[in-house]
Design a protein around this motif. Structure first.
Motif, PDB file in Angstrom:
ATOM      1  N   ALA A  56       0.835  -1.205   0.000  1.00 26.97           N
ATOM      2  CA  ALA A  56       0.000   0.000   0.000  1.00 26.97           C
ATOM      3  C   ALA A  56       0.868   1.253   0.000  1.00 26.97           C
ATOM      4  O   ALA A  56       0.593   2.215  -0.734  1.00 26.97           O
ATOM      5  N   VAL A  57       1.924   1.256   0.809  1.00 24.93           N
ATOM      6  CA  VAL A  57       2.831   2.406   0.850  1.00 24.93           C
ATOM      7  C   VAL A  57       3.522   2.593  -0.498  1.00 24.93           C
ATOM      8  O   VAL A  57       3.664   3.725  -1.003  1.00 24.93           O
ATOM      9  N   LEU A  58       3.938   1.495  -1.114  1.00 27.78           N
ATOM     10  CA  LEU A  58       4.623   1.598  -2.411  1.00 27.78           C
ATOM     11  C   LEU A  58       3.659   2.068  -3.507  1.00 27.78           C
ATOM     12  O   LEU A  58       4.047   2.833  -4.399  1.00 27.78           O
ATOM     13  N   ASN A  59       2.409   1.614  -3.445  1.00 31.67           N
ATOM     14  CA  ASN A  59       1.417   2.113  -4.406  1.00 31.67           C
ATOM     15  C   ASN A  59       1.129   3.595  -4.176  1.00 31.67           C
ATOM     16  O   ASN A  59       0.943   4.361  -5.131  1.00 31.67           O
ATOM     17  N   PHE A  60       1.085   4.004  -2.920  1.00 28.93           N
ATOM     18  CA  PHE A  60       0.946   5.423  -2.588  1.00 28.93           C
ATOM     19  C   PHE A  60       2.102   6.205  -3.199  1.00 28.93           C
ATOM     20  O   PHE A  60       1.902   7.268  -3.816  1.00 28.93           O
ATOM     21  N   PRO A  85      -6.962   4.177   0.987  1.00 28.90           N
ATOM     22  CA  PRO A  85      -7.425   3.848  -0.363  1.00 28.90           C
ATOM     23  C   PRO A  85      -6.689   2.671  -0.993  1.00 28.90           C
ATOM     24  O   PRO A  85      -7.189   2.061  -1.946  1.00 28.90           O
ATOM     25  N   TYR A  86      -5.506   2.341  -0.470  1.00 27.21           N
ATOM     26  CA  TYR A  86      -4.680   1.294  -1.063  1.00 27.21           C
ATOM     27  C   TYR A  86      -4.836  -0.050  -0.361  1.00 27.21           C
ATOM     28  O   TYR A  86      -4.182  -1.029  -0.734  1.00 27.21           O
ATOM     29  N   ILE A  87      -5.723  -0.101   0.647  1.00 30.01           N
ATOM     30  CA  ILE A  87      -6.053  -1.371   1.307  1.00 30.01           C
ATOM     31  C   ILE A  87      -7.569  -1.576   1.299  1.00 30.01           C
ATOM     32  O   ILE A  87      -8.134  -2.191   2.203  1.00 30.01           O
ATOM     33  N   GLU A  88      -8.221  -1.010   0.289  1.00 32.66           N
ATOM     34  CA  GLU A  88      -9.659  -1.174   0.068  1.00 32.66           C
ATOM     35  C   GLU A  88     -10.490  -0.606   1.214  1.00 32.66           C
ATOM     36  O   GLU A  88     -11.495  -1.192   1.634  1.00 32.66           O
ATOM     37  N   GLN A  89     -10.067   0.554   1.711  1.00 39.17           N
ATOM     38  CA  GLN A  89     -10.815   1.245   2.761  1.00 39.17           C
ATOM     39  C   GLN A  89     -11.199   2.656   2.287  1.00 39.17           C
ATOM     40  O   GLN A  89     -11.068   3.640   3.013  1.00 39.17           O
ATOM     41  N   ASN A  90     -11.704   2.742   1.072  1.00 37.86           N
ATOM     42  CA  ASN A  90     -12.054   4.040   0.484  1.00 37.86           C
ATOM     43  C   ASN A  90     -13.139   4.756   1.275  1.00 37.86           C
ATOM     44  O   ASN A  90     -13.077   5.977   1.460  1.00 37.86           O
ATOM     45  N   ASN A  94     -12.793   8.377   2.892  1.00 37.32           N
ATOM     46  CA  ASN A  94     -13.678   9.481   2.506  1.00 37.32           C
ATOM     47  C   ASN A  94     -14.423  10.076   3.699  1.00 37.32           C
ATOM     48  O   ASN A  94     -14.938  11.197   3.613  1.00 37.32           O
ATOM     49  N   SER A  95     -14.488   9.340   4.791  1.00 33.08           N
ATOM     50  CA  SER A  95     -15.147   9.874   5.990  1.00 33.08           C
ATOM     51  C   SER A  95     -14.263  10.876   6.731  1.00 33.08           C
ATOM     52  O   SER A  95     -14.740  11.584   7.618  1.00 33.08           O
ATOM     53  N   TRP A  96     -12.990  10.920   6.380  1.00 33.13           N
ATOM     54  CA  TRP A  96     -12.057  11.845   7.024  1.00 33.13           C
ATOM     55  C   TRP A  96     -12.108  13.221   6.378  1.00 33.13           C
ATOM     56  O   TRP A  96     -12.197  13.341   5.151  1.00 33.13           O
ATOM     57  N   THR A 112     -13.534   3.252  13.818  1.00 27.77           N
ATOM     58  CA  THR A 112     -13.670   2.159  12.858  1.00 27.77           C
ATOM     59  C   THR A 112     -12.374   1.351  12.788  1.00 27.77           C
ATOM     60  O   THR A 112     -11.295   1.902  12.557  1.00 27.77           O
ATOM     61  N   GLN A 113     -12.502   0.052  12.982  1.00 27.83           N
ATOM     62  CA  GLN A 113     -11.342  -0.832  13.025  1.00 27.83           C
ATOM     63  C   GLN A 113     -11.006  -1.373  11.635  1.00 27.83           C
ATOM     64  O   GLN A 113     -11.888  -1.573  10.805  1.00 27.83           O
TER      65      GLN A 113
END
Length: 307
Positions: A56-60, A85-90, A94-96, A112-113
């Motif tokens: 996820a960090v590398l995709n970021f 967004p890179y670990i399927e937590q869009n 978006n809630s932030w 949210t966990q």
């Protein structure tokens, strides 16, 4: 014809006791093997979590041309939020409202966990329990419990008085930032892959963070297990390794030294890290401080013979 009555043979008490003793011995012999098998599976799951975060960090980095900051600014979102967004937590991302501090986010957003942020050997998801209170008293002095996690980014060896100073020598550092009227105006990351001059395969990216069992859920400036989304207290989401005193944590009950600045795990004898190229390694808890220092610092030019 005579009817012959035959009695059915039965076990004697001694025979039953012998059988029970044999079963107990077999269970005692098999139980450690079962436990080892379960721990091996949990450790593999933990390594997979690190792998997912590393990718996820590398995709970021591919998209943003920079590594995530350890936090956007004090009290604002951390690197965990940046990789949503890179670990399927869009939806969670978006809630932030990234312009607002952690304390102004909704309760749902704070609590949210995300299961990938937990090591299955250590614990199930839980909330912070103490001292999740704004260090500035703004907007209030109430507790704001949040989601925990068992991993931390690499802040290097040691710089100044916090684990993620903008001049840190690790992979992810505190951004340079500007706040106006309690709103985040700008946040500039400090590290790129090209800054990892010692080699991406020789520099920690993320590791398991040491948290003694007695300190679960405790946040604040003197602890290290508060909300991993809260950029107020860097020891919750960033750690150090190497000289002069940041060895790896030694298990569930190790309170020695600055435990809240160390990496460490609940896996017997080892602590797992994902490196800046995405590969995962389990290091012995007895790894030499000099080696840890070289692996934590991204740009010291030191040669590592092996680890």
């Amino acid at each position: 014809m005579r009817h012959v009555e035959r009695r059915r043979a039965a076990f004697t008490l001694i025979e039953l006791l012998v059988v029970i003793a044999i079963i107990a011995i077999l269970v005692a012999l098999l139980l450690p093997a079962v436990q080892q098998s379960r721990e091996a599976a949990r450790r593999a799951d933990c390594a997979n979590h690190l792998k997912q975060m590393g990718l996820a960090v590398l995709n970021f980095e591919q998209g943003m041309q920079t590594l995530p900051s350890s936090r956007l600014a004090p009290q604002y979102a951390t690197w965990f939020v940046e990789i949503f967004p890179y670990i399927e937590q869009n939806n969670l991302y978006n809630s932030w409202n990234l312009s607002n501090t952690y304390y102004l986010q909704s309760t749902t957003t704070q609590t949210t966990q995300v299961s990938v942020f937990y090591c299955p050997t250590r614990r199930s998801p839980m909330l912070s329990t103490q001292y999740e209170i704004s260090s500035t008293g703004i907007p209030d002095s109430l507790q704001h419990p949040g989601a925990l996690g068992d991993y931390a980014c690499n802040g290097g060896q040691f710089y100044d008085s916090i684990v993620d100073d903008p001049s840190c020598e690790g992979a992810m550092c505190l951004a340079t930032w500007q706040v106006a009227n309690n709103q985040l105006v700008s946040s500039t990351p400090q590290t790129r892959l090209r800054d990892v001059t010692d080699g991406t395969s020789l520099t920690f990216l993320i590791g398991e963070k040491h948290v003694p069992l007695s300190k679960f859920g405790q946040s604040g400036p003197s602890w290290g297990d508060g909300s991993i989304y809260n950029g107020d207290f860097p020891r919750n989401f960033a750690r150090l390794a190497g000289q002069p005193q940041f060895n790896l944590g030694q298990g569930l009950f190790d309170l020695a030294g600055p435990w809240h600045c160390k990496f460490g795990s609940y896996h017997p004898g080892v602590c797992q890290f994902v490196f800046t190229d995405g590969h995962v390694v389990a290091l012995s808890n007895s790894t030499d401080l000099t080696v840890l220092n070289k692996l934590a610092v991204r740009n010291d030019g030191q040669i590592i013979d092996g680890y």
